[in-house]
Design a protein around this motif. Sequence first.
Motif, short mmCIF file in Angstrom:
data_model
loop_
_atom_site.label_atom_id
_atom_site.label_comp_id
_atom_site.label_asym_id
_atom_site.label_seq_id
_atom_site.Cartn_x
_atom_site.Cartn_y
_atom_site.Cartn_z
N ARG A 86 0.83 -1.20 0.00
CA ARG A 86 0.00 0.00 0.00
C ARG A 86 0.86 1.26 0.00
O ARG A 86 0.63 2.20 -0.75
CB ARG A 86 -0.93 0.01 1.22
CG ARG A 86 -1.91 1.18 1.23
CD ARG A 86 -2.58 1.33 2.59
NE ARG A 86 -1.66 1.73 3.63
CZ ARG A 86 -1.18 2.99 3.79
NH1 ARG A 86 -1.52 3.94 2.95
NH2 ARG A 86 -0.36 3.26 4.77
N LEU A 87 1.90 1.26 0.84
CA LEU A 87 2.79 2.41 0.93
C LEU A 87 3.55 2.65 -0.37
O LEU A 87 3.70 3.80 -0.81
CB LEU A 87 3.77 2.25 2.09
CG LEU A 87 3.15 2.34 3.49
CD1 LEU A 87 4.14 1.87 4.54
CD2 LEU A 87 2.69 3.75 3.76
N LEU A 88 4.03 1.59 -0.99
CA LEU A 88 4.72 1.74 -2.27
C LEU A 88 3.77 2.28 -3.33
O LEU A 88 4.13 3.17 -4.10
CB LEU A 88 5.30 0.40 -2.73
CG LEU A 88 6.62 0.00 -2.12
CD1 LEU A 88 6.95 -1.44 -2.47
CD2 LEU A 88 7.72 0.93 -2.58
N GLY A 89 2.57 1.75 -3.37
CA GLY A 89 1.59 2.23 -4.35
C GLY A 89 1.24 3.68 -4.17
O GLY A 89 1.11 4.44 -5.13
N ALA A 90 1.14 4.11 -2.92
CA ALA A 90 0.80 5.51 -2.63
C ALA A 90 1.98 6.44 -2.89
O ALA A 90 1.79 7.62 -3.20
CB ALA A 90 0.34 5.65 -1.18
N GLY A 91 3.19 5.91 -2.79
CA GLY A 91 4.36 6.76 -2.93
C GLY A 91 4.88 6.93 -4.34
O GLY A 91 5.68 7.81 -4.61
N VAL A 92 4.43 6.10 -5.25
CA VAL A 92 4.91 6.19 -6.63
C VAL A 92 4.13 7.25 -7.38
O VAL A 92 2.91 7.29 -7.31
CB VAL A 92 4.76 4.81 -7.33
CG1 VAL A 92 5.12 4.91 -8.80
CG2 VAL A 92 5.63 3.78 -6.64
N ALA A 109 2.28 8.94 -10.22
CA ALA A 109 1.55 8.58 -11.43
C ALA A 109 1.00 9.87 -12.02
O ALA A 109 0.73 10.82 -11.29
CB ALA A 109 0.40 7.63 -11.07
N PRO A 110 0.84 9.93 -13.34
CA PRO A 110 0.27 11.15 -13.93
C PRO A 110 -1.06 11.48 -13.27
O PRO A 110 -1.90 10.61 -13.08
CB PRO A 110 0.08 10.78 -15.40
CG PRO A 110 1.04 9.66 -15.64
CD PRO A 110 1.13 8.93 -14.33
N GLY A 111 -1.22 12.72 -12.87
CA GLY A 111 -2.45 13.15 -12.21
C GLY A 111 -2.50 12.77 -10.75
O GLY A 111 -3.55 12.81 -10.14
N SER A 112 -1.36 12.39 -10.17
CA SER A 112 -1.35 12.00 -8.77
C SER A 112 -1.53 13.22 -7.87
O SER A 112 -1.44 14.35 -8.31
CB SER A 112 -0.02 11.30 -8.43
OG SER A 112 1.04 12.23 -8.49
N ALA A 113 -1.76 12.96 -6.61
CA ALA A 113 -1.94 14.05 -5.65
C ALA A 113 -0.71 14.94 -5.60
O ALA A 113 -0.82 16.16 -5.42
CB ALA A 113 -2.25 13.48 -4.26
N GLU A 114 0.47 14.36 -5.78
CA GLU A 114 1.69 15.16 -5.75
C GLU A 114 1.73 16.13 -6.93
O GLU A 114 2.13 17.27 -6.79
CB GLU A 114 2.93 14.26 -5.76
CG GLU A 114 4.21 15.04 -5.56
CD GLU A 114 5.40 14.14 -5.31
OE1 GLU A 114 6.49 14.55 -5.70
OE2 GLU A 114 5.21 13.08 -4.72
N ASP A 115 1.30 15.67 -8.11
CA ASP A 115 1.24 16.57 -9.26
C ASP A 115 0.28 17.72 -9.00
O ASP A 115 0.55 18.86 -9.31
CB ASP A 115 0.78 15.83 -10.52
CG ASP A 115 1.82 14.87 -11.06
OD1 ASP A 115 3.01 15.02 -10.69
OD2 ASP A 115 1.46 13.98 -11.85
#
Length: 90
Positions: free
Chosen positions: A34-40, A42-48
Amino acid sequence: MASMTIHNLDDGVMKALEAQAARKGVSAEDEARRLLGAGVEAPGSAEDISRETAWERLQRFKEEIGGGIDFELELPDRKSWKMRPVDLGE
């Protein structure tokens, strides 16, 4: 699905992962997944999205709702702002 092995993982990190997983009632492997999936990224991710300026966020919101609302924001001229001391009540 792919799988991987992580070598040289710090013991403290592993213990913290296990404790966090236990609190959630899942396995350490599930929690790591779960942590790896949330940390990667992806286009349109929350970090973007968090990199957007407020103006860009408003424009995106306007597009998402169909652009039916026509509004314009007048931004203040920052050059006219004056430096002034801050009163800290001392």
